[in-house]
Design an enzyme around this catalytic site. Structure first.
Site, PDB file in Angstrom:
ATOM      1  N   GLN A 316     -25.150 -24.672  -1.219  1.00 22.43           N
ATOM      2  CA  GLN A 316     -24.372 -25.531  -0.806  1.00 22.43           C
ATOM      3  C   GLN A 316     -24.292 -26.742   0.058  1.00 22.43           C
ATOM      4  OE1 GLN A 316     -22.792 -27.254  -3.997  1.00 22.43           O
ATOM      5  NE2 GLN A 316     -21.945 -29.024  -2.676  1.00 22.43           N
ATOM      6  N   GLU A 317     -24.487 -25.834   1.038  1.00 21.71           N
ATOM      7  CA  GLU A 317     -24.137 -26.599   2.299  1.00 21.71           C
ATOM      8  C   GLU A 317     -25.534 -27.617   2.898  1.00 21.71           C
ATOM      9  OE1 GLU A 317     -22.212 -27.520   4.254  1.00 21.71           O
ATOM     10  OE2 GLU A 317     -20.559 -26.733   3.738  1.00 21.71           O
TER      11      GLU A 317
END
Length: 488
Positions: A316-317
Site C-alpha cells: 500500500q505504501e
C-alpha cells in the site's frame, strides 16, 4: 483702466501661487509619508511573519509528517526567504482571510482568487491557475452541458472565485440559481453532494482531484468558465516592500522550477489510495515481492506481526519499490517520514532492510501506545490508521466517536468518525485540527484486501505443495487465473 486692474489682479495671483508653492516645499519634509518598505521592515524587526490562512487539504493541515499543504510549503519558504519565522492564523474561511489581512496583516494565503473588486488589498503575481469544475451526484444522468444545470440544487463557496463562473453562465441561462456559503469548505460541499443535499457543486479542478477518492458518489462534470489565478493578499497603505519581496520570491520559484515541482507533488498524483486490481497486484507479487519477502519475514519475527500483513502495508505504501518517494516526501518501501526514520534509527530510508525493519517497529510502537481498552483486530486497524494519519488525529476521531454515541474502542465506529475531520464543524473542535480523515479509512481497507490476497496465495500454494505440485515458474505465485477477484 480695466487692463491695468486685470494686470494687477494677475500679479496678485502669481504672488499667491508662488507663496503657496514655497510653503509646500518648506512643509513637505514634515508631511507624513509611508516608507517604501515600512511593512517589510516591521516584519523583520519582530522576526516573524503572520499568514492568515485556512485549515484545508490544498492550503495547510497537520499531516503525516507534521504541518503540510501546498501553500504551507510556499509560506514556509517565503518566511525563510525573508529570514524570519512563520506564524499561522488558520481559523479562517476565504472571506475572513481578506478581512484579517486588512485589519491585522501580514499576508493572506488560502487559495485566494484574483478578483477585480478588492481594491483595499494588494495582490501578488499569480501562483497557479485554478479551473472551476462542475461536479454532481452519481445517478443524475445527462449532466453534460450548462443547460442541464437549470433546476438543480447547486452549491459553491462564497469569495472563493467559483461563483464567477456561475454568474457568467447565468447571462445565458437566467433561470440558473445556486447557493453560496462562507461557512462550509470544499470537503463539506462534496459531502452535501454525496448525501443528496445538493445535486451539484462548483469547485476547482485541483480540489476535486485531491478529494475524489473520498467521495465515490460524486462525478466529475465539466469545466466552467476561464481559469482564475491563485494569489496572496497583502494590506494596502504600508509600503510596497513586502509586496515586491513576495513577487520576487514567487518569480524565483517559478523560474527555477520549484513551483512546478510543488504543483506536481500536491496535485499531480491523485491515485495514492487507489485500490490496485488483482492482476496488477499479482504482477507485482511475482516481480517484486521475492526480493523483499525474507526481510518482511525477519521483521515479522522481531515484532510479532504476520509477515503478510507487513507486506500488505509495504505494498500500500510503495508497491514494494525501495526507491519510491511520495508526493509529500516520505520514501522507501515503508514510506517513512524523516522524523519517524530518525526515531526508529533508520539512516537510509531507501535501504529496503532498514525501511522494512523501521516500518514494522514503528507500527508495533503505535499499536503498543494505544489505550489498553482497544483490543483484538480493532487495535491492529487503529494502529494502521495511525501509521497513515498520525496518533493525534486518530485520538481526535475517537473523541468525535464518543460525542456521536459510538464506541471509541471499535474500529467500525471510529472509521465512521475519521472522515468528519475533513469538516470544519468537527475539526474546529479538535486538538489537531483538519485531517484528510477519509484517507486512513481507505488505507486500512486496501491493506486488508492485499492481506487477504496474500493469505489466499500462501494457502493455495501450501495446498499445491501438499499435492506434490509447484507454482508456475517457481515463483511465489499461482497462475493468476486461480485467484478469485477481490476488486469489489
Amino acid at each position: 483702466m480695466p487692463t491695468l486692474i486685470y494686470a494687477h489682479f494677475l500679479a496678485h495671483i502669481r504672488l499667491y501661487l508662488t507663496l503657496f508653492i514655497i510653503t509646500l516645499l518648506i512643509l513637505a519634509p514634515t508631511l507624513p509619508k509611508v516608507p517604501h518598505g515600512e511593512h517589510l521592515t516591521h516584519i523583520q524587526a519582530k522576526d516573524f511573519i503572520t499568514a492568515q490562512t485556512r485549515n484545508t487539504p490544498t492550503t495547510y493541515y497537520e499531516g503525516r509528517q507534521g504541518p503540510t499543504g501546498f501553500e504551507y510549503e510556499l509560506m514556509h519558504q517565503f518566511a525563510e526567504y525573508l529570514g524570519v519565522s512563520l506564524n499561522l492564523n488558520a481559523k479562517h474561511h476565504p472571506e475572513s482571510v481578506l478581512s484579517a489581512v486588512r485589519e491585522q496583516g501580514d499576508f493572506g494565503a488560502a487559495a485566494l482568487p484574483l478578483l477585480p473588486d478588492a481594491s483595499d488589498v494588494h495582490y501578488t503575481r499569480p501562483i497557479i491557475q485554478m479551473q472551476p469544475l462542475l461536479v454532481y451526484r452519481r445517478g443524475l444522468h445527462g449532466i453534460k452541458a450548462p443547460s442541464d444545470l437549470v433546476g438543480l440544487e447547486i452549491g459553491t463557496l462564497s469569495q472563493a472565485g467559483t461563483s464567477e463562473a456561475l454568474r457568467e453562465l447565468q447571462r445565458d441561462y437566467a433561470d440558473l440559481s445556486w447557493k453560496e456559503s462562507h461557512e462550509l469548505d470544499v470537503d463539506e460541499l462534496l459531502v452535501q453532494v454525496e448525501s443528496g443535499v445538493l445535486d451539484a457543486a462548483v469547485i476547482f479542478d485541483h480540489q476535486f482531484r485531491l478529494n475524489r477518492l473520498f467521495f465515490p458518489n460524486v462525478e466529475r462534470g465539466f469545466l466552467m468558465g476561464d481559469p482564475l489565478s491563485m494569489v496572496w493578499a497583502l494590506p494596502r497603505g504600508r509600503g510596497l516592500g513586502l509586496l515586491e519581496a513576495a513577487n520576487d520570491f514567487l518569480q524565483t520559484l517559478q523560474e527555477n522550477g520549484t513551483l512546478d515541482h510543488l504543483v506536481n507533488r500536491y496535485f499531480g498524483h491523485d491515485d495514492y489510495l487507489e485500490y490496485v486490481g488483482t492482476r496488477t497486484f499479482l504482477t507485482h507479487l511475482d516481480a517484486r515481492l521475492p526480493q523483499f519477502a525474507d526481510l518482511f519475514k525477519q521483521a515479522a519475527r522481531d515484532t510479532g506481526f504476520d509477515w503478510k500483513l507487513l507486506a500488505a502495508v509495504g505494498y500500500q505504501e510503495s508497491h514494494w519499490d525501495a526507491e519510491a518517494v511520495s508526493p509529500t516526501g516520505v520514501r522507501g518501501v515503508m514510506m517513512l517520514t524523516h522524523p519517524t526514520a530518525s526515531e526508529m534509527g533508520v539512516d537510509n530510508r531507501r535501504d529496503a532492510a532498514q525501511s522494512i525493519d523501521g516500518g514494522a517497529r514503528y507500527l508495533r510502537s503505535l499499536k503498543d501506545r494505544l489505550p489498553e481498552s482497544i483490543t483484538g483486530d480493532d487495535r491492529l486497524y487503529m494502529a494502521m490508521a495511525a501509521y497513515n494519519v498520525g496518533l493525534g488525529h486518530l485520538y481526535d476521531a475517537r473523541k468525535i466517536t464518543e460525542e456521536l454515541g459510538g464506541d471509541p474502542n471499535r474500529w467500525q465506529d471510529v472509521r465512521e468518525a475519521l472522515p468528519l475531520l475533513q469538516q470544519q464543524e468537527w475539526h474546529s473542535q479538535t486538538r489537531h485540527g483538519y485531517a484528510r480523515g477519509g484517507e486512513p479509512v481507505i488505507y486500512v481497507r486496501n491493506i486488508r484486501r492485499y492481506y487477504e490476497m496474500l493469505e489466499y496465495v500462501e494457502h493455495s500454494r501450501q495446498q499445491f505443495f501438499q499435492l506434490g505440485q509447484t507454482a508456475t515458474g517457481g515463483s511465489l505465485l499461482l497462475p493468476f487465473e486461480l485467484i478469485p477477484p477481490l476488486d469489489q
